[in-house]
Design an enzyme around this catalytic site. Structure first.
Site, mmCIF file in Angstrom:
data_model
loop_
_atom_site.group_PDB
_atom_site.id
_atom_site.type_symbol
_atom_site.label_atom_id
_atom_site.label_comp_id
_atom_site.label_asym_id
_atom_site.label_seq_id
_atom_site.Cartn_x
_atom_site.Cartn_y
_atom_site.Cartn_z
ATOM 1 N N LYS A 103 0.737 -1.181 -0.121
ATOM 2 C CA LYS A 103 -0.125 -0.146 0.088
ATOM 3 C C LYS A 103 1.392 1.189 -0.154
ATOM 4 O O LYS A 103 1.641 1.073 0.401
ATOM 5 C CB LYS A 103 -1.111 0.085 0.953
ATOM 6 C CG LYS A 103 -1.726 1.140 1.158
ATOM 7 C CD LYS A 103 -2.942 0.718 2.716
ATOM 8 C CE LYS A 103 -3.797 1.633 3.107
ATOM 9 N NZ LYS A 103 -4.529 1.365 3.888
ATOM 10 N N SER A 184 -9.272 2.166 3.181
ATOM 11 C CA SER A 184 -8.612 2.511 2.213
ATOM 12 C C SER A 184 -7.459 1.342 1.829
ATOM 13 O O SER A 184 -6.698 2.167 0.969
ATOM 14 C CB SER A 184 -7.767 3.397 3.379
ATOM 15 O OG SER A 184 -7.220 2.797 3.677
ATOM 16 N N SER A 208 -10.106 -1.369 6.964
ATOM 17 C CA SER A 208 -9.480 -0.263 5.650
ATOM 18 C C SER A 208 -8.550 -1.808 5.036
ATOM 19 O O SER A 208 -8.260 -1.719 4.146
ATOM 20 C CB SER A 208 -8.245 0.727 5.433
ATOM 21 O OG SER A 208 -8.404 2.048 6.009
#
Length: 513
Positions: A103, A184, A208
């Site tokens: 990420k 996210s 997330s």
């Protein structure tokens, strides 16, 4: 007629080739077996994923799951070295030669910026690797690139749309590009589900990891806070933040989790854990487990509940002792305290991050607020920065923060998850992870109707989600969560459920046009 027939056959073979790829989802253990036998190499694996990303990230299906890919020549050189080590009998771990996406809020010192999805950090070059990245490299993993995410991990605006970032664009769901990939860690989840990569790393403060995993039909393990170091990760909350593995199977998630572990003295929450989680991948892992069904985390989608109730019957058939109809004794009463904690810790965390990973222009949240205003035509196209501004305004409320921090942990932990477990002598709790994916709405933002993420996130406890089926054409997940450091027990149950149900069905990734 011949022309029409020829076109039909071409269309058939084109569709067949898409489906063959979609069905070709080798596990880490299978890839290791193939590499050990010389059937594939790490080099060929890297090339395969790079080609797949090139075909469907910005082009083709336009999933926009990846922000940055490492230089191809550099990747091939790293893969060649790992292949040579394998030939010499020097296989470091189950992750040796396996490509990984991170990420894009996780530091690497290999020439890739760490952006948090923000245009403002497009040239932010960290001075060193995050702790978990160091561990991955030691294990022989190949950092292929950085995954897109909800900008600032979905902590900038009160009405943002999950998966959008000013640097990476909007992540699409591979099952239906008109629907959310959630946030996210949306890019990490979509990349794994669409077979852009073997496994990926995401992060979670509250939901997330588990929301994008469930909505994109994959597995994630949100570990107990402190099992994985937070060093070098752009923060929201020191109380709740954690990285976690994202994979197409529980076993692959476990391999990635083990590779990232390690005690980090720079992280005050870090603790030593030597559990061999591979040994807890048991096909009979449900037998004898006392499992509580959290009904106050269900009931917001009729079709989802039908899938969930069907899986409960299968848990019973597998030997689990199911206690149904449970609720948290005081309801989900930690939300206000959690909000206070996140807003206070965010501004502090950003200052600490920039001290460790300096940027020439920014050293605080105040700097970022001003820069967003100056670049509003790029960074604030769809939504604002209310949470940034609220975080700065809350810094004088230290006493309220300190009390909220204690209260939030108690309400979600001792008086929440632990109270239910203890009252009914349970091993773990289950619930539907989140609603089926909603339509993307860049004007009004996300349309959450329900989620199981809150209690484990606020308490800092582990949470695993596994695909449990579909609502129409969209995947949905089953959550397994429990008390602190109960990963081994949750892995047993989650793996057994996965092996029994085989509920994941790969998306057919093709151009929507």
């Amino acid at each position: 007629m011949k022309t029409i027939k020829a076109f039909c056959w071409l269309a058939f073979f084109a569709l067949l080739s898409v489906n063959v790829w979609a069905a070709d989802e080798p596990s880490i253990e299978q890839l290791q077996h193939q590499m050990n036998r010389g059937e594939i190499t790490s080099v060929s694996l890297v090339e395969r994923y790079l080609d797949r990303i090139a075909r469907h990230n910005r082009d083709g299906a336009e999933l926009q799951a990846v922000i940055t890919v490492q230089d191809r020549e550099k990747l091939i050189e790293i893969a060649k070295q790992l292949d040579e080590q394998r030939k010499a009998g020097q296989v470091r771990s189950a992750m040796h030669g396996i490509p990984v996406l991170l990420k894009d809020n996780i530091d690497t010192a290999d020439g890739m910026p760490n952006t948090a999805g923000s245009y403002l950090l497009r040239n932010h070059m960290p001075p060193d690797d995050a702790f978990i990245v160091e561990k991955l490299r030691e294990a022989g993993a190949i950092i292929l690139g950085k995954a897109n995410l909800s900008e600032w991990a979905n902590f900038r605006s009160t009405n943002s749309s999950s998966g959008w970032s000013s640097q990476g664009g909007l992540v699409k769901n591979p099952y239906d590009q008109s629907r959310t990939a959630c946030g996210s860690s949306s890019g990490s989840a979509t990349a794994v589900s669409a077979n852009f990569i073997t496994v990926a790393v995401g992060t979670e403060t509250d939901g997330s990891l588990v929301c994008p995993a469930a909505i994109n039909g994959i597995v994630t393990i949100k570990p107990t806070v402190g099992l994985l170091s937070r060093d070098g990760i752009i923060p929201i909350s020191a109380s709740q933040d954690t990285a976690g593995p994202m994979a197409r199977s529980v076993a692959d998630a476990v391999h990635l989790l083990q590779a990232m572990r390690g005690v980090d003295d720079s992280d005050t929450a870090s603790y030593n854990d030597t559990t061999n989680y591979i040994k807890h991948l048991k096909t009979d892992g449900l037998k004898g487990k006392r499992i509580g069904v959290m009904r106050d985390l269900a009931g917001y989608n009729t079709e989802l509940d039908e899938v969930f109730n069907g899986r409960i019957e299968q848990l019973k058939a597998a030997g689990a002792i199911v206690v149904d109809g449970l609720e948290f004794p005081n309801g989900r009463n930690w939300g206000g305290d959690e909000y206070t904690v996140l807003l206070y810790e965010f501004a502090h965390g950003m200052r600490d991050y920039f001290e460790q990973s300096p940027h020439p222009e920014f050293s605080s949240l105040e700097d970022l607020i001003a820069a967003n205003k100056a670049n509003a035509g790029i960074t604030m196209t769809w939504f604002g920065q209310e949470l940034f501004e609220m975080s700065v305004s809350r810094q004088a409320d230290k006493e309220a923060y300190e009390q909220a921090k204690v209260d939030a942990k108690r309400k979600a932990g001792a008086e929440g998850i632990d109270a239910v477990l203890n009252e009914h002598q349970l091993d773990l709790l289950i619930a539907p992870t989140v609603s089926p994916a909603w339509k993307i709405d860049l004007i009004n933002g996300d349309h959450f109707t329900g989620s199981a993420s809150g209690a484990a996130a606020v308490a800092g406890y582990p949470h695993i989600t596994v695909p449990m089926g579909f609502v129409q054409h969209m995947p949905v997940g089953l959550s397994f969560f429990g008390t602190a450091r109960s990963e081994a027990l949750l892995i047993e149950a989650a793996h057994a459920f996965e092996q029994m149900t085989q509920a994941r069905r790969a998306p057919v990734v093709a151009s929507p046009h």
